[in-house]
Enzyme design. Structure first.
Site, PDB file in Angstrom:
ATOM      1  CG  HIS A   1      -0.895  15.067   7.780  1.00 33.87           C
ATOM      2  ND1 HIS A   1       0.039  14.495   8.136  1.00 33.87           N
ATOM      3  CD2 HIS A   1      -0.992  14.756   6.280  1.00 33.87           C
ATOM      4  CE1 HIS A   1       0.797  14.005   6.942  1.00 33.87           C
ATOM      5  NE2 HIS A   1       0.037  14.077   5.918  1.00 33.87           N
TER       6      HIS A   1
ATOM      7  CE1 TYR B   1       4.158   8.842   9.076  1.00 32.15           C
ATOM      8  CE2 TYR B   1       3.653  10.979   8.567  1.00 32.15           C
ATOM      9  CZ  TYR B   1       3.383   9.867   9.114  1.00 32.15           C
ATOM     10  OH  TYR B   1       2.196   9.727  10.020  1.00 32.15           O
TER      11      TYR B   1
ATOM     12  CG  ASP C   1       1.309  15.405  12.398  1.00 33.14           C
ATOM     13  OD1 ASP C   1       1.913  14.613  12.433  1.00 33.14           O
ATOM     14  OD2 ASP C   1       0.500  15.677  11.048  1.00 33.14           O
TER      15      ASP C   1
ATOM     16  CG  HIS D   1      -5.251  12.017  11.078  1.00 29.99           C
ATOM     17  ND1 HIS D   1      -5.447  13.242  10.721  1.00 29.99           N
ATOM     18  CD2 HIS D   1      -3.694  11.730  10.549  1.00 29.99           C
ATOM     19  CE1 HIS D   1      -4.158  13.902  10.176  1.00 29.99           C
ATOM     20  NE2 HIS D   1      -3.243  12.957  10.224  1.00 29.99           N
TER      21      HIS D   1
ATOM     22  CG  ASP E   1      -1.658   1.159   1.262  1.00 30.14           C
ATOM     23  OD1 ASP E   1      -1.530   2.181   0.390  1.00 30.14           O
ATOM     24  OD2 ASP E   1      -2.753   1.082   1.981  1.00 30.14           O
TER      25      ASP E   1
ATOM     26  CG  ASP F   1      -4.938   7.627   3.361  1.00 27.66           C
ATOM     27  OD1 ASP F   1      -6.036   7.266   2.572  1.00 27.66           O
ATOM     28  OD2 ASP F   1      -4.396   8.682   3.181  1.00 27.66           O
TER      29      ASP F   1
ATOM     30  CG  ASP G   1       3.879  14.914   9.594  1.00 20.63           C
ATOM     31  OD1 ASP G   1       3.705  16.029  10.312  1.00 20.63           O
ATOM     32  OD2 ASP G   1       2.885  14.154   9.459  1.00 20.63           O
TER      33      ASP G   1
HETATM   34  C1  X5A Z   1      -0.212  10.981  11.835  1.00 20.05           C
HETATM   35  C2  X5A Z   1      -0.016  11.363  10.319  1.00 20.05           C
HETATM   36  C3  X5A Z   1      -0.781  10.921   8.128  1.00 20.05           C
HETATM   37  C4  X5A Z   1      -1.611  10.104   7.313  1.00 20.05           C
HETATM   38  C5  X5A Z   1      -1.447  10.421   5.941  1.00 20.05           C
HETATM   39  C6  X5A Z   1      -2.242   9.580   4.991  1.00 20.05           C
HETATM   40  N1  X5A Z   1      -0.946  10.781   9.576  1.00 20.05           N
HETATM   41  N2  X5A Z   1      -2.045  10.060   3.528  1.00 20.05           N
HETATM   42  O1  X5A Z   1       0.984  12.138  10.135  1.00 20.05           O
HETATM   43 ZN    ZN Z   2       1.119  13.907  10.102  1.00 16.10          ZN
END
Ligand code: X5A
Ligand code: ZN
Length: 672
Positions: free
Chosen positions: A174, A305, A172, A135, A20, A92, A265
Site C-alpha cells: 500500500h 496479511y 509494503d 497510513h 468489519d 479502514d 503484503d
Molecule cells: C498497513 C497496511 C492496509 C490497510 C488496508 C485497508 N494497511 N483497506 O497494510
Molecule cells: Zn500494506
C-alpha cells in the site's frame, strides 16, 4: 556487531471487537506467527533482543497534532459504542481500549531500534510491531495505523543524531500516504514507495499516489512513487525497480540511515496485495539496501496479511540482516509490460531531479497508461476472459529452502609475508600430484614458479569448497590475474558450477573466454574503447576515466551489472581486479558487497600481488561488513551516461532485466 530484534507480546493484545470485513485481516496472530517463526528457526536467538518502550508525547508530536494525540488518549476509556463512533471518522481502521498503549509501544519500539543502530549497539535490526504506521497522518488514523512509527523515527533520528539525510523505503504493497504527506516538502527525507494502484482504483485511491507526485518545493524529487497498475507483480518486477529506480537514486542521495516500512503484503498469497513475489525476494531487497548508510538499516513491520507468506518473508528479511547469504534468485523471467510502463513513468518524472536519470527516456507526450483511467459504469471488473483466476489466498508456493551459511565465511590465499585479515581463514589445498601436474602443464609449462603453482592449486580447491558450500567466499593475491582467472574458470566448469559471472575491473587485457555457451558471463569495466559488442556473454563497459569516476562506475554497477547478474543467476562470482584499476576502496567495497547477493554469496576475488593494501578492505566486505558510504555522488560524465545507455539498449534484446520501458506502448493507453 549484531542485529536487533524488537518485539513485545503486549502488542498482540488488541483486536477488532465488531464485524468489519475491511479490518478483519489485521489480527494479533500476525505478530505471534512472525515471532514464533523467528524463534523456531533459531533466528531470534541470533539477534540482540532490545526491549520496547512507550513513545513519549514529545516523540508522537514530532509528526502528529496535539488535538489528535489528545483524542487518541481518550480511547482507553471509551465504551464499545464510543469506540465504534470514534473509529467512524477515519478510514479502514479500528480502535480498541488497548490500542493506544500498543501504538505507543509500536512507535517506541521503532525509536528503540533507531537508537540501537545509531549508537552502534547493533548494525541493523527489525521491529515487529502492531499497529502499523505508514497510513496514519498528522491528525488521522488510517488503514490500521494510529501513529506513524517510521515517520516519527525519521524526525527523531534527524533531531537526536543530527542526520541530514534519511531514506525511507516502503515496500509494503500500500502507499504510505502518511509518510509522503509528512515529508513532501522536505529534501532531507527521501521517501520511496511502490504500491498497488490500478489507475487509482485501489485503496486508498489517491491521485497523490501516482508517479507524478514527486514532492513539493524544496522537497521536489524526494518523493518517489511507483504505482503498480496490475496485480500479480513478481520478483523480477520488484528487482527491476530496485536496480533502475531506487538504488541509483539512493546511492546518489547517500543516506545516513535507512528506514524500511517493511510490510509483507506485497508477497504472494496476500489477500490485499494479490501480488506474486515469493518470500525469498525480501532477502534480496534487504541485501540490496545493506550497503547504504554504512549498513544502518532499520526494518519496521507494516502490513502483511497472509500469515504463511508473512512469517516466511519476515524470516528472510531477518536472516539477511544477520548476514547470511541470500538464496539464489529463482526464475527471473523479465518484468511485465505494466511494470515497465510504471518504471518508465517514474524514471521520466524524476529525470530532472537526479543525475543518474538524466538520460532516462522522456515521457511520451500522449496519454500515458498510468494515468487514472475512467472506467465507465458496468465495464469495470473482469476484463480477463477464459481461465479461472486463482484467488490470492488459494495461491500456493514452495516454502523457501532453508539457508545454511557455510561454516567458513571468508578464505584467503595470500603470499607468505601477507597477514591473514581478522575473521578470515588461510586456505591451502593438499597438493594432489595429479592435479598439480595438470595445472603445471596447462598454466605454467615453461616455469618453475612453485609459489604460483601452489596458488593455482589452492584456487581450484577453493572453488570446490564453495561448490560444496563449505566456504562462502574467498580472496587471493596472485601474480598473474589473467592466468589465475583462466584457471578458476576452467576448474569451475569441472567442479559443477553451472554458470560463472566474471566481473573484471580495470584495463588489463582479459583473455577472451572464447566461450559463448553461457557457462560464463564476462563483464569488464575499463576505459578502453571496445571494438564492438562481443556477444551476449562478453560485455565490455567502457567508462571515460575507467573506474576512477565513482559516479559513472556506481551507475554502471547498479543499472547494468546487477540486473545482468540477477538474470544470469551464476553459481559463482569471480571478481577480478587488474593492476592499476583506479577504483577507490569505497567503490570496490560497494561492488564486492552488492555482488554477494548473487550465487549465495559465493564470490572469489582475485587481486594482483601489488595491491596488498586492498586485502583488508576487500576481506571486510567479504565478511559482510557494510561498505562505507560513497558520499553524495556528483553527476557522472555525460559521455559515460550516454555510453551506458547505448550499451543497455544494445543488450536489451538478450537481457530482459535491462529493460526500462515497455515495448511499444509508450503513448499507448492500451488499457483494454
Ligand atoms: C498497513 C497496511 C492496509 C490497510 C488496508 C485497508 N494497511 N483497506 O497494510
Ligand atoms: Zn500494506
Amino acid at each position: 556487531m549484531g542485529t536487533a530484534l524488537i518485539y513485545d507480546e503486549e502488542m498482540t493484545k488488541y483486536k477488532l471487537l465488531w464485524v468489519d470485513p475491511v479490518c478483519n485481516i489485521e489480527v494479533p496472530e500476525r505478530l505471534t506467527v512472525s515471532h514464533d517463526a523467528l524463534v523456531k528457526t533459531g533466528l531470534a536467538d541470533r539477534c540482540v533482543a532490545v526491549p520496547v518502550r512507550e513513545a513519549t508525547d514529545a516523540d508522537i508530536l514530532l509528526v502528529h497534532s496535539e488535538e489528535y494525540l489528545e483524542a487518541v488518549k481518550t480511547t482507553p476509556y471509551m465504551t464499545l459504542e464510543e469506540l465504534k463512533d470514534f473509529t467512524l471518522q477515519y478510514g479502514d481502521v479500528y480502535f480498541h481500549p488497548n490500542i493506544y498503549h500498543c501504538a505507543k509501544l509500536a512507535a517506541g519500539a521503532t525509536l528503540q531500534l533507531v537508537d540501537s543502530v545509531m549508537t552502534g549497539k547493533v548494525r541493523n535490526g527489525m521491529a515487529l510491531v502492531r499497529p502499523p504506521g505508514h497510513h496514519s497522518m498528522r491528525s488521522a488514523a488510517c488503514g490500521f495505523c494510529v501513529f506513524n512509527n517510521v515517520a516519527i523515527a525519521a524526525r527523531y533520528a534527524k533531531q537526536k543524531y543530527g542526520l541530514k539525510r534519511v531514506l525511507i523505503v516502503d515496500w509494503d504493497v500500500h502507499h504510505g500516504q502518511g509518510v509522503q504527506y509528512c515529508f513532501e516538502d522536505d529534501p532531507s527525507v527521501l521517501y520511496f514507495s511502490w504500491h498497488r494502484y490500478e489507475h487509482q482504483k485501489f485503496w486508498p485511491q489517491l491521485r497523490d499516489s501516482d508517479y507524478d507526485s514527486v514532492g513539493k518545493e524544496k522537497g521536489a524529487g524526494f518523493n518517489i512513487n511507483v504505482p503498480w497498475n496490475k496485480v500479480g507483480m513478481k520478483n523480477c518486477d520488484y528487482l527491476s525497480v530496485f536496480c533502475h529506480v531506487l538504488l541509483p537514486i539512493a546511492y546518489e542521495f547517500s543516506p545516513e540511515l535507512v528506514l524500511v516500512c517493511a510490510g509483507f503484503d506485497a508477497a504472494i498469497g496476500d489477500p490485499e496485495g494479490e501480488m506474486r513475489a515469493t518470500p525469498d525476494v525480501f532477502a534480496h531487497l534487504t541485501h540490496l539496501l545493506m550497503n547504504l548508510a554504512g549498513g544502518k538499516v532499520c526494518a519496521v513491520l507494516e502490513g502483511g496479511y497472509n500469515l504463511t507468506s508473512l512469517h516466511q518473508s519476515v524470516c528472510q528479511t531477518v536472516q539477511t540482516l544477520l548476514g547470511d547469504p541470500a538464496p539464489r534468485p529463482a526464475n527471473l523471467d523479465g518484468p511485465c509490460t505494466s511494470a515497465l510502463e510504471s518504471l518508465h513513468c517514474v524514471r521520466a518524472a524524476h529525470r530532472q531531479y537526479w543525475s543518474c536519470l538524466k538520460h532516462a527516456a522522456e515521457l511520451p507526450t500522449s496519454n500515458i497508461s498510468t494515468k487514472c483511467i475512467k472506467v465507465t459504469e458496468g465495464e469495470e471488473e473482469k476484463q480477463e476472459t477464459g481461465e479461472e483466476e486463482k484467488s490470492a489466498e488459494e495461491e500456493t508456493w514452495p516454502e523457501p529452502p532453508k539457508r545454511f551459511p557455510p561454516p567458513v565465511s571468508t578464505a584467503v590465499v595470500l603470499p607468505e609475508g601477507v597477514a591473514c585479515p581478522d575473521g578470515c581463514k588461510r586456505f591451502s589445498s593438499s597438493e594432489d600430484p595429479a592435479i598439480v601436474d595438470k595445472l603445471r602443464e596447462k598454466f605454467l609449462p615453461e616455469s618453475d614458479d612453485s609459489d604460483a603453482l601452489t596458488t593455482l592449486c589452492s584456487l581450484t580447491g577453493l572453488v570446490e569448497e564453495m561448490e560444496k558450500n563449505e566456504i562462502r567466499n574467498g580472496l587471493a593475491l596472485v601474480r598473474d590475474v589473467s592466468m589465475a582467472m583462466m584457471c578458476v574458470v576452467q576448474h569451475a566448469a569441472t567442479a559443477h558450477h553451472d554458470r560463472v559471472l566474471i566481473v573484471c575491473v580495470g584495463d588489463a587485457v582479459v583473455p577472451s573466454q572464447g566461450t559463448d555457451d553461457g557457462k560464463t558471463l564476462l563483464v569488464q569495466f575499463s576505459n578502453k574503447e571496445s571494438e564492438e559488442q562481443k556477444g551476449k556473454f562478453h560485455i565490455h563497459v567502457c567508462l571515460k576515466k575507467g573506474c576512477s569516476d565513482v559516479s559513472g562506475f556506481t551507475q554502471a554497477v547498479l543499472g547494468l551489472l546487477l540486473p545482468l547478474g540477477y538474470e544470469y543467476d551464476p553459481s559463482l562470482v569471480l571478481l577480478v581486479r587488474t593492476p592499476g584499476s583506479g577504483l577507490s576502496d569505497g567503490a570496490w567495497q560497494q561492488l564486492t558487497g552488492l555482488l554477494q547477493g548473487l550465487a549465495q554469496g559465493h564470490t572469489l576475488v582475485l587481486m594482483p600481488e601489488g595491491e596488498k593494501a586492498c586485502v583488508g578492505p576487500t576481506a571486510s566486505s567479504l565478511l559482510g561488513v557494510a561498505a562505507p558510504p560513497l558520499g553524495k555522488l556528483h553527476a557522472p560524465l555525460p559521455e559515460d551516461v550516454a555510453a551506458l545507455e547505448r550499451l543497455r539498449l544494445g543488450l536489451q534484446a538478450d537481457w530482459k532485466l535491462l529493460h526500462t520501458t515497455a515495448p511499444e506502448t509508450g503513448g499507448g493507453g492500451e488499457e483494454h
